[in-house]
Structures are given as C-alpha cells and as structure tokens.
Enzyme design. Structure first.
Site, PDB file in Angstrom:
ATOM      1  N   HIS A 107       5.711 -11.904   5.853  1.00 19.10           N
ATOM      2  CA  HIS A 107       5.583 -11.405   4.481  1.00 19.10           C
ATOM      3  C   HIS A 107       6.972 -11.230   3.902  1.00 19.10           C
ATOM      4  CE1 HIS A 107       5.347  -8.156   7.432  1.00 19.10           C
ATOM      5  NE2 HIS A 107       6.028  -7.379   6.596  1.00 19.10           N
ATOM      6  N   GLU A 153       6.617  -4.577  11.055  1.00 18.20           N
ATOM      7  CA  GLU A 153       5.439  -3.850  11.553  1.00 18.20           C
ATOM      8  C   GLU A 153       4.167  -4.676  11.525  1.00 18.20           C
ATOM      9  OE1 GLU A 153       5.616  -0.190   9.191  1.00 18.20           O
ATOM     10  OE2 GLU A 153       6.265   0.813  11.038  1.00 18.20           O
ATOM     11  N   VAL A 154       4.059  -5.602  10.584  1.00 18.29           N
ATOM     12  CA  VAL A 154       2.848  -6.423  10.493  1.00 18.29           C
ATOM     13  C   VAL A 154       3.212  -7.843  10.949  1.00 18.29           C
ATOM     14  CG1 VAL A 154       1.046  -7.337   8.994  1.00 18.29           C
ATOM     15  CG2 VAL A 154       1.934  -5.020   8.612  1.00 18.29           C
ATOM     16  N   ILE A 206       0.816  -1.213   0.000  1.00 21.04           N
ATOM     17  CA  ILE A 206       0.000   0.000   0.000  1.00 21.04           C
ATOM     18  C   ILE A 206       0.854   1.269   0.000  1.00 21.04           C
ATOM     19  CG2 ILE A 206      -0.248   0.366   2.509  1.00 21.04           C
ATOM     20  CD1 ILE A 206      -3.295   0.630   1.985  1.00 21.04           C
TER      21      ILE A 206
HETATM   22  P1  AMP Z   1       7.165  -4.669   7.524  1.00 24.64           P
HETATM   23  O1  AMP Z   1       7.765  -3.400   8.041  1.00 24.64           O
HETATM   24  O2  AMP Z   1       8.190  -5.593   6.933  1.00 24.64           O
HETATM   25  O3  AMP Z   1       6.292  -5.343   8.561  1.00 24.64           O
HETATM   26  O4  AMP Z   1       6.253  -4.268   6.292  1.00 24.64           O
HETATM   27  C1  AMP Z   1       4.873  -4.091   6.360  1.00 24.64           C
HETATM   28  C2  AMP Z   1       4.426  -3.590   5.009  1.00 24.64           C
HETATM   29  O5  AMP Z   1       3.025  -3.741   4.913  1.00 24.64           O
HETATM   30  C3  AMP Z   1       4.727  -2.109   4.757  1.00 24.64           C
HETATM   31  O6  AMP Z   1       5.532  -1.997   3.587  1.00 24.64           O
HETATM   32  C4  AMP Z   1       3.351  -1.494   4.560  1.00 24.64           C
HETATM   33  O7  AMP Z   1       3.330  -0.472   3.600  1.00 24.64           O
HETATM   34  C5  AMP Z   1       2.517  -2.709   4.135  1.00 24.64           C
HETATM   35  N1  AMP Z   1       1.093  -2.618   4.400  1.00 24.64           N
HETATM   36  C6  AMP Z   1       0.475  -2.279   5.558  1.00 24.64           C
HETATM   37  N2  AMP Z   1      -0.849  -2.348   5.419  1.00 24.64           N
HETATM   38  C7  AMP Z   1      -1.087  -2.752   4.153  1.00 24.64           C
HETATM   39  C8  AMP Z   1      -2.266  -3.019   3.393  1.00 24.64           C
HETATM   40  N3  AMP Z   1      -3.491  -2.880   3.918  1.00 24.64           N
HETATM   41  N4  AMP Z   1      -2.141  -3.420   2.105  1.00 24.64           N
HETATM   42  C9  AMP Z   1      -0.908  -3.558   1.557  1.00 24.64           C
HETATM   43  N5  AMP Z   1       0.241  -3.331   2.215  1.00 24.64           N
HETATM   44  C10 AMP Z   1       0.152  -2.930   3.496  1.00 24.64           C
END
Ligand code: AMP
Length: 126
Positions: free
Chosen positions: A110, A105-106, A40
C-alpha cells in the site's frame, strides 16, 4: 505488529479482504489495477491508501514480480488519486513501508497519500 515481508502472501490480510468486499472501506478510486480508500486511522487531514489489486506483499515483492501493465497501472492510479483529491498544488507525501524496520503492519503493498497540512520533517529521529 510489523510484518516479515519475506513471508508468502497471506490471502486473509485485511486489504485482501477489502478487495474481496468482505469488509467495508471508504473507497475513493478504483480501476483494473488499483483500489484507493481512506485510512481507518488517519495521520493527516487527508490520508488515503492506494493498493494494487494483485497479491503483492510489499514494494519489494511488487517491483520484482508484477508485470509492466500492473506497475504502470498502479503508479498512474496513485497520481490520479492525488490529482483528483486536489493535492497537487498544496502538495502531498507518498510513503510505502516495506518490512520490519519500516514498521509495515499490513502485508499487502500500500502507498500512503498524506496531505492537508504542512507535513513536517520526513522522518522522526527516534
Ligand atoms: P503500514 O504500517 O504501512 O502497514 O500501514 C497500514 C495502515 O493500514 C495503517 O495506517 C492503518 O491505519 C491502515 N488500516 C488498517 N486496517 C484498515 C482498514 N480496515 N481500513 C483502512 N485502513 C486500515
């Protein structure tokens, strides 16, 4: 905020909600083991996220608990996504953050697929 990857899986994390179709994503690929969609907030002209369908917090969690079919399916899905996007010849970078120092962060595993321009040095020095 960076997450604590040793915590139990949070079934309400944003990628779990995408897998349940509760929130939309720009899907580029899906099979039994993986879902791939555009980030996103892209950090490169091509920035795709590939996630396993199973409930795994991080690479650490996935590599310890996933079965061989899940691991093979996920790794093959990452390769398929890169090939299908035409990234093999120009090149691409894979990145998977795991835990606070990585700035994950998530809290659902991924793999980031970055491409579309020369990507520069592997890590920032700060
Ligand atoms: P990380 O810091 O490795 O956990 O990366 C998390 C990624 O998820 C970041 O690049 C965000 O931009 C992406 N992200 C968060 N929410 C969404 C969403 N709803 N759809 C697509 N990407 C997302």
């Amino acid at each position: 905020m960076p997450i604590d990857a040793t915590l139990p899986y949070d079934t309400d994390n944003i990628f779990a909600r995408i897998l349940r179709n509760e929130i939309p994503a720009r899907t580029v690929y899906e099979d039994d083991y993986a879902l791939a969609f555009h980030d996103i907030n892209p950090q490169a002209p091509t920035h795709i996220l590939v996630i396993p369908k199973g409930a795994y917090v991080s690479w650490d969690d996935f590599s310890a608990r996933a079965n061989d079919a899940e691991i093979a399916g996920f790794v093959r899905a990452v390769g398929h996504v890169a090939r299908a996007a035409g990234l093999v010849e120009p090149g691409y970078r894979l990145l998977a953050n795991a835990g606070p120092d990585s700035h994950q962060e998530v809290p659902h595993l991924h793999v980031h697929v970055f491409a579309g321009r020369p990507l520069g040095p592997m890590l920032s020095k700060t």
